[in-house]
Design a protein around this motif. Structure first.
Motif, PDB file in Angstrom:
ATOM      1  N   THR A 157      85.741 -41.429 -58.866  1.00  0.00           N
ATOM      2  CA  THR A 157      86.705 -41.643 -57.788  1.00  0.00           C
ATOM      3  C   THR A 157      87.776 -40.559 -57.770  1.00  0.00           C
ATOM      4  O   THR A 157      88.393 -40.269 -58.796  1.00  0.00           O
ATOM      5  N   VAL A 158      87.980 -39.999 -56.579  1.00  0.00           N
ATOM      6  CA  VAL A 158      89.071 -39.060 -56.353  1.00  0.00           C
ATOM      7  C   VAL A 158      90.153 -39.807 -55.583  1.00  0.00           C
ATOM      8  O   VAL A 158      89.916 -40.285 -54.470  1.00  0.00           O
ATOM      9  N   GLN A 159      91.321 -39.926 -56.185  1.00  0.00           N
ATOM     10  CA  GLN A 159      92.422 -40.637 -55.545  1.00  0.00           C
ATOM     11  C   GLN A 159      93.404 -39.636 -54.944  1.00  0.00           C
ATOM     12  O   GLN A 159      93.812 -38.688 -55.611  1.00  0.00           O
ATOM     13  N   THR A 160      93.762 -39.840 -53.672  1.00  0.00           N
ATOM     14  CA  THR A 160      94.767 -39.020 -52.999  1.00  0.00           C
ATOM     15  C   THR A 160      95.758 -39.956 -52.322  1.00  0.00           C
ATOM     16  O   THR A 160      95.502 -41.154 -52.171  1.00  0.00           O
ATOM     17  N   LYS A 161      96.870 -39.408 -51.893  1.00  0.00           N
ATOM     18  CA  LYS A 161      97.875 -40.247 -51.233  1.00  0.00           C
ATOM     19  C   LYS A 161      97.400 -40.721 -49.858  1.00  0.00           C
ATOM     20  O   LYS A 161      97.957 -41.672 -49.299  1.00  0.00           O
ATOM     21  N   ASN A 162      96.353 -40.080 -49.315  1.00  0.00           N
ATOM     22  CA  ASN A 162      95.855 -40.430 -47.986  1.00  0.00           C
ATOM     23  C   ASN A 162      94.590 -41.274 -48.008  1.00  0.00           C
ATOM     24  O   ASN A 162      94.089 -41.672 -46.956  1.00  0.00           O
ATOM     25  N   GLY A 163      94.041 -41.538 -49.206  1.00  0.00           N
ATOM     26  CA  GLY A 163      92.832 -42.338 -49.305  1.00  0.00           C
ATOM     27  C   GLY A 163      92.042 -41.996 -50.555  1.00  0.00           C
ATOM     28  O   GLY A 163      92.336 -41.009 -51.233  1.00  0.00           O
ATOM     29  N   ASP A 164      91.039 -42.818 -50.860  1.00  0.00           N
ATOM     30  CA  ASP A 164      90.204 -42.633 -52.048  1.00  0.00           C
ATOM     31  C   ASP A 164      88.787 -42.249 -51.652  1.00  0.00           C
ATOM     32  O   ASP A 164      88.268 -42.707 -50.627  1.00  0.00           O
ATOM     33  N   ILE A 165      88.154 -41.420 -52.480  1.00  0.00           N
ATOM     34  CA  ILE A 165      86.782 -40.990 -52.262  1.00  0.00           C
ATOM     35  C   ILE A 165      85.986 -41.382 -53.492  1.00  0.00           C
ATOM     36  O   ILE A 165      86.310 -40.959 -54.601  1.00  0.00           O
ATOM     37  N   THR A 166      84.921 -42.180 -53.309  1.00  0.00           N
ATOM     38  CA  THR A 166      84.127 -42.686 -54.432  1.00  0.00           C
ATOM     39  C   THR A 166      82.674 -42.247 -54.285  1.00  0.00           C
ATOM     40  O   THR A 166      82.083 -42.379 -53.208  1.00  0.00           O
ATOM     41  N   VAL A 167      82.083 -41.735 -55.384  1.00  0.00           N
ATOM     42  CA  VAL A 167      80.705 -41.258 -55.361  1.00  0.00           C
ATOM     43  C   VAL A 167      80.023 -41.621 -56.682  1.00  0.00           C
ATOM     44  O   VAL A 167      80.655 -42.111 -57.613  1.00  0.00           O
ATOM     45  N   LEU A 168      78.712 -41.332 -56.759  1.00  0.00           N
ATOM     46  CA  LEU A 168      77.986 -41.457 -58.019  1.00  0.00           C
ATOM     47  C   LEU A 168      77.737 -40.058 -58.581  1.00  0.00           C
ATOM     48  O   LEU A 168      78.333 -39.648 -59.545  1.00  0.00           O
ATOM     49  N   GLY A 169      76.851 -39.295 -57.964  1.00  0.00           N
ATOM     50  CA  GLY A 169      76.641 -37.911 -58.383  1.00  0.00           C
ATOM     51  C   GLY A 169      76.385 -37.091 -57.144  1.00  0.00           C
ATOM     52  O   GLY A 169      75.385 -37.313 -56.456  1.00  0.00           O
ATOM     53  N   THR A 170      77.254 -36.157 -56.819  1.00  0.00           N
ATOM     54  CA  THR A 170      77.138 -35.477 -55.538  1.00  0.00           C
ATOM     55  C   THR A 170      78.024 -34.243 -55.478  1.00  0.00           C
ATOM     56  O   THR A 170      78.747 -33.940 -56.424  1.00  0.00           O
ATOM     57  N   GLU A 171      77.968 -33.534 -54.346  1.00  0.00           N
ATOM     58  CA  GLU A 171      78.846 -32.394 -54.074  1.00  0.00           C
ATOM     59  C   GLU A 171      79.623 -32.690 -52.803  1.00  0.00           C
ATOM     60  O   GLU A 171      79.033 -33.008 -51.765  1.00  0.00           O
ATOM     61  N   PHE A 172      80.951 -32.560 -52.888  1.00  0.00           N
ATOM     62  CA  PHE A 172      81.770 -32.844 -51.709  1.00  0.00           C
ATOM     63  C   PHE A 172      83.095 -32.103 -51.819  1.00  0.00           C
ATOM     64  O   PHE A 172      83.507 -31.674 -52.901  1.00  0.00           O
ATOM     65  N   ASN A 173      83.755 -31.963 -50.672  1.00  0.00           N
ATOM     66  CA  ASN A 173      85.043 -31.282 -50.610  1.00  0.00           C
ATOM     67  C   ASN A 173      86.085 -32.251 -50.071  1.00  0.00           C
ATOM     68  O   ASN A 173      85.813 -33.024 -49.143  1.00  0.00           O
ATOM     69  N   VAL A 174      87.274 -32.233 -50.671  1.00  0.00           N
ATOM     70  CA  VAL A 174      88.363 -33.104 -50.240  1.00  0.00           C
ATOM     71  C   VAL A 174      89.590 -32.264 -49.905  1.00  0.00           C
ATOM     72  O   VAL A 174      89.999 -31.412 -50.704  1.00  0.00           O
ATOM     73  N   TYR A 175      90.155 -32.506 -48.726  1.00  0.00           N
ATOM     74  CA  TYR A 175      91.417 -31.879 -48.313  1.00  0.00           C
ATOM     75  C   TYR A 175      92.411 -32.998 -48.059  1.00  0.00           C
ATOM     76  O   TYR A 175      92.180 -33.871 -47.213  1.00  0.00           O
ATOM     77  N   SER A 176      93.523 -32.994 -48.792  1.00  0.00           N
ATOM     78  CA  SER A 176      94.540 -34.028 -48.618  1.00  0.00           C
ATOM     79  C   SER A 176      95.922 -33.388 -48.708  1.00  0.00           C
ATOM     80  O   SER A 176      96.416 -33.091 -49.788  1.00  0.00           O
TER      81      SER A 176
END
Length: 303
Positions: A157-176
């Motif tokens: 889980t990637v936690q940001t002030k604008n929302g959370d992103i939850t994955v198992l095993g993957t590639e993704f980009n987060v801009y917050s």
């Protein structure tokens, strides 16, 4: 800033406004402030300054030249407390295992997490995690923008002030940043959750929050975020947003005249290795004039 007795002077409120601002903007300030709360619970010795001065005067009348006695200053407790803080900070290092990694303006950085996941930070960004418990809960806090290549395993889980992103095993980009959240999925599945809704992304899908916080979906064709290849791309972002990204990637300061509408929308890109080319690419299509006042200062005005 004097280093020898700075903490003591800070505790005694004996520092200049400039020193105070510099210290409060430093990474150590919050740690010192938290530890001070514990220090304040100690019983402080009481000082009767007037009585002390009278006693000193009486003592001076019988003072012998061979005596080495010194007068204790009223702020002795505060300077002693500074030494206590230093000791407590050492204890804090032992008992707290939070790790923070950050990038400066115009800097990117890649780090390997305890579970062998990879995180690449874009400019002016940071991540924070507990290295002791990370492999168990796999939770990381992000400010700014980062690309994640997550090792397979339990929920991540990637936690940001604008929302959370939850994955198992993957590639993704987060801009917050500010109130904007944007997530791009390049591999696997990504769950994006904020106060408004939750959306599951599959490869080639992206989501971006609008001004009300609602998540809007779109498709992407890239296999990695463009910024990792030295180029920032934009779709219908405000001029204000564009300027902030230019400042991050080139470590410059951009000012605008009052006749420049910062709410104008921009779609396009700029490269990260040529400032003049980047400025032309961004502002010529918008009919905005730019002037390099110095290598680090740029001003904008309408043509």
């Amino acid at each position: 800033m004097e280093k020898d007795n700075f903490l003591g002077r800070w505790l005694a409120d004996d520092i200049s406004e400039e020193e105070k601002k510099e210290f409060e903007n430093s990474k150590d300030y919050l740690a010192y402030k938290d530890i001070l709360k514990s220090v304040e619970k100690f019983e402080r010795p009481a000082f009767d300054i007037e009585k002390g001065l009278e006693n000193q005067k009486e003592y001076n009348k019988t003072y012998k030249a061979t005596s080495k006695s010194k007068v204790l200053k009223p702020r002795f407790w505060l300077y002693t407390a500074a030494a206590v803080i230093v000791i407590l900070i050492g204890l804090r290092t032992v008992f707290f295992t939070t790790t923070e990694v950050y990038t400066e303006m115009a800097e990117t950085k890649t780090l390997t997490l305890p579970d062998n996941s990879l995180v690449t930070l874009n400019a002016d960004s940071s991540v924070e995690y507990d290295k002791k418990s990370f492999e168990k809960n796999r939770i990381i806090h992000l400010k700014g923008e980062a690309f994640f290549d997550v090792a397979k395993g339990s929920s991540f889980t990637v936690q940001t002030k604008n929302g959370d992103i939850t994955v198992l095993g993957t590639e993704f980009n987060v801009y917050s940043r500010n109130k904007l959240l944007e997530v791009d999925c390049f591999e696997g599945k990504v769950k994006v959750t904020n106060s408004k809704q939750a959306i599951i992304l599959t490869p080639g899908k992206s989501v971006r929050s609008n001004i009300e916080g609602v998540l809007d979906s779109k498709e992407i064709k890239e296999s990695k975020p463009n910024w990792m290849s030295g180029k920032s791309t934009f779709s219908q972002v405000t001029l204000k947003h564009l300027i902030e990204e230019l400042e991050r990637q080139y470590d410059v300061q951009i000012t605008t005249n009052s006749n420049v509408d910062l709410n104008r929308l921009f779609s396009g890109f700029f490269v990260h290795n040529d400032l003049d080319k980047a400025l032309k690419t961004c502002f010529d299509p918008m009919n905005i004039k730019y002037i390099l006042n110095s290598p680090k200062e740029i001003s904008l005005s309408n043509k």
